[in-house]
Design a protein around this motif. Structure first.
Motif, PDB file in Angstrom:
ATOM      1  N   ASP A  31      -2.636  84.969  56.191  1.00 61.15           N
ATOM      2  CA  ASP A  31      -2.779  83.755  55.389  1.00 61.15           C
ATOM      3  C   ASP A  31      -1.548  82.871  55.557  1.00 61.15           C
ATOM      4  N   HIS A  35      -1.186  78.998  57.035  1.00 67.68           N
ATOM      5  CA  HIS A  35      -0.528  77.873  56.356  1.00 67.68           C
ATOM      6  C   HIS A  35       0.538  77.235  57.245  1.00 67.68           C
ATOM      7  N   ASP A  38       0.420  73.884  59.386  1.00 64.64           N
ATOM      8  CA  ASP A  38       0.730  72.580  58.805  1.00 64.64           C
ATOM      9  C   ASP A  38       2.153  72.187  59.213  1.00 64.64           C
ATOM     10  N   LEU A  41       4.718  71.619  56.381  1.00 62.95           N
ATOM     11  CA  LEU A  41       5.201  72.878  55.807  1.00 62.95           C
ATOM     12  C   LEU A  41       6.186  73.557  56.746  1.00 62.95           C
TER      13      LEU A  41
END
Length: 70
Positions: A31, A35, A38, A41
Motif C-alpha cells: 500500500d 502511495h 504520487d 508525496l
C-alpha cells in the motif's frame, strides 16, 4: 534465538516474524509503495528524510490537520 535478532533490530518481538504478521507487513508495504507513485508525496518524503525526528513528527501533525480539513 537467531530468528529474534532481526526482530530486535527493528524494535519488534520475535512473534513479529510469524506468517500472519509478515502478510500484514507485506500488504502495508505494498500500500505504501502504491502511495509513493504520487510525485508530490515523493517530494515531501524526500524533503522530510533529512529532518530531525521531532521535526518529522511536527510535519506529520500538520499533514494530519490538513487531511482532516479536505
Amino acid at each position: 534465538m537467531a530468528s529474534s535478532i532481526p526482530a530486535q533490530q527493528f524494535g519488534r518481538t520475535p512473534e513479529y516474524s510469524d506468517a500472519e504478521s509478515l502478510a500484514a507487513i507485506v500488504m502495508h508495504d505494498s500500500d505504501l509503495v502504491g502511495h509513493l507513485q504520487d510525485m508530490g508525496l515523493r517530494r515531501l518524503c524526500v524533503s522530510a528524510a533529512g529532518l530531525s525526528p521531532q521535526a518529522q513528527r511536527r510535519l506529520e501533525a500538520v499533514a494530519e490537520a490538513l487531511q482532516s480539513t479536505e
